[in-house]
Scaffold this active site. Structure first.
Site, PDB file in Angstrom:
ATOM      1  N   GLU A  35       1.049  -1.002   0.171  1.00  0.00           N
ATOM      2  CA  GLU A  35       0.071  -0.056   0.319  1.00  0.00           C
ATOM      3  C   GLU A  35       1.165   1.286  -0.113  1.00  0.00           C
ATOM      4  OE1 GLU A  35      -3.988  -1.629   2.232  1.00  0.00           O
ATOM      5  OE2 GLU A  35      -2.234  -1.102   3.675  1.00  0.00           O
ATOM      6  N   ASP A 219     -11.944  -5.991  -1.870  1.00  0.00           N
ATOM      7  CA  ASP A 219     -12.425  -7.449  -2.471  1.00  0.00           C
ATOM      8  C   ASP A 219     -14.569  -7.046  -1.527  1.00  0.00           C
ATOM      9  OD1 ASP A 219     -11.500  -8.904   0.357  1.00  0.00           O
ATOM     10  OD2 ASP A 219     -11.768  -7.169  -0.304  1.00  0.00           O
TER      11      ASP A 219
END
Length: 250
Positions: A35, A219
């Site tokens: 990230e 997701d």
């Protein structure tokens, strides 16, 4: 002990915490290396990597912006600890939460980018003492995004997927089909969920610093998780980083 800390002001009049070290445009916090990598990859100049506790930080230059990018580790406590460590070694003008998230609201799709306009804890429940669901006693019911950063991010198109603006919730537990209906019932406007954002928002609030969270949806929560493909954390983080850097003018 007071939950609101007095801050100093630099020459521009922007409130800064009582730390030492360089003035940076933002502390940008992601839980995982994947990230933070979209930022380190773009850096045209980079300082040494510094570790404090579980956090790892590095001052980088991207475009016209100087950023302290921080890998915090996963979870609310890791995020808050990393942010406070960063504030002790730098003087940021803002705190940014970046990376990936789970899609919570119906209609949010894998690959979308969510820009948070408010942030609360999905699991905090002191309603027996007349607090609202999501509110930590003595703290606000929710934390608001900085208006200027929010406006700048909201004008930015991600490289793929839709840009969505709305509430984010955070918790140390994954949201699955077991608790999905409960979370949606308490927070019907929430678009996404992650495990760091609200803790970072609380730290920013405590130090009177502007805050924004931008997350790529990797997701979906609950039964829908098996009905759509999963996007890699690295790609979700890349889409979020494009929006973050545009909001910062980098």
């Amino acid at each position: 002990m007071s939950t609101h800390h007095t801050t100093a002001a630099d020459a521009s009049g922007i409130a800064t915490p009582p730390g030492r070290g360089p003035v940076v445009d933002a502390v940008v916090v992601g839980a995982m290396d994947e990230e933070i990598r979209p930022y380190s990859r773009r850096a045209t100049d980079a300082g040494p990597v510094v570790e404090r506790g579980r956090a790892r930080g590095q001052v980088v230059t991207i475009g016209g912006a100087t950023l302290l990018i921080v890998r915090s580790g996963i979870g609310l406590v890791n995020a808050a600890a990393a942010a406070v460590a960063a504030l002790s070694t730098s003087r940021p003008r803002a705190i940014i939460s970046t990376g990936s998230a789970g899609g919570l609201a119906k209609g949010v799709k894998v690959g979308d980018v969510v820009v948070g306009d408010s942030y609360t804890y999905a699991g905090a429940d002191a309603t027996a003492f007349d607090y609202v669901r999501g509110q930590v006693p003595g703290m606000p019911a929710s934390y608001e995004a900085d208006a200027e950063l929010l406006a700048a991010a909201s004008r930015t198109a991600p490289p793929a997927g839709a840009l969505r603006v709305g509430q984010m919730v955070s918790d140390d537990s994954f949201i699955t089909e077991v608790n999905l209906a409960e979370v949606r019932g308490h927070f019907p406007d929430a678009l996404s969920t992650d495990m760091e954002t609200t803790a970072l928002a609380q730290v920013a609030h405590s130090y009177s610093l502007p805050f924004l969270s931008v997350r790529g949806i990797s997701d979906l929560c609950g039964p829908d998780a098996d009905e759509d493909f999963h996007l890699g954390v690295d790609e979700a983080a890349e889409r979020a980083a494009v929006v973050v850097l545009a909001a910062l003018g980098a």
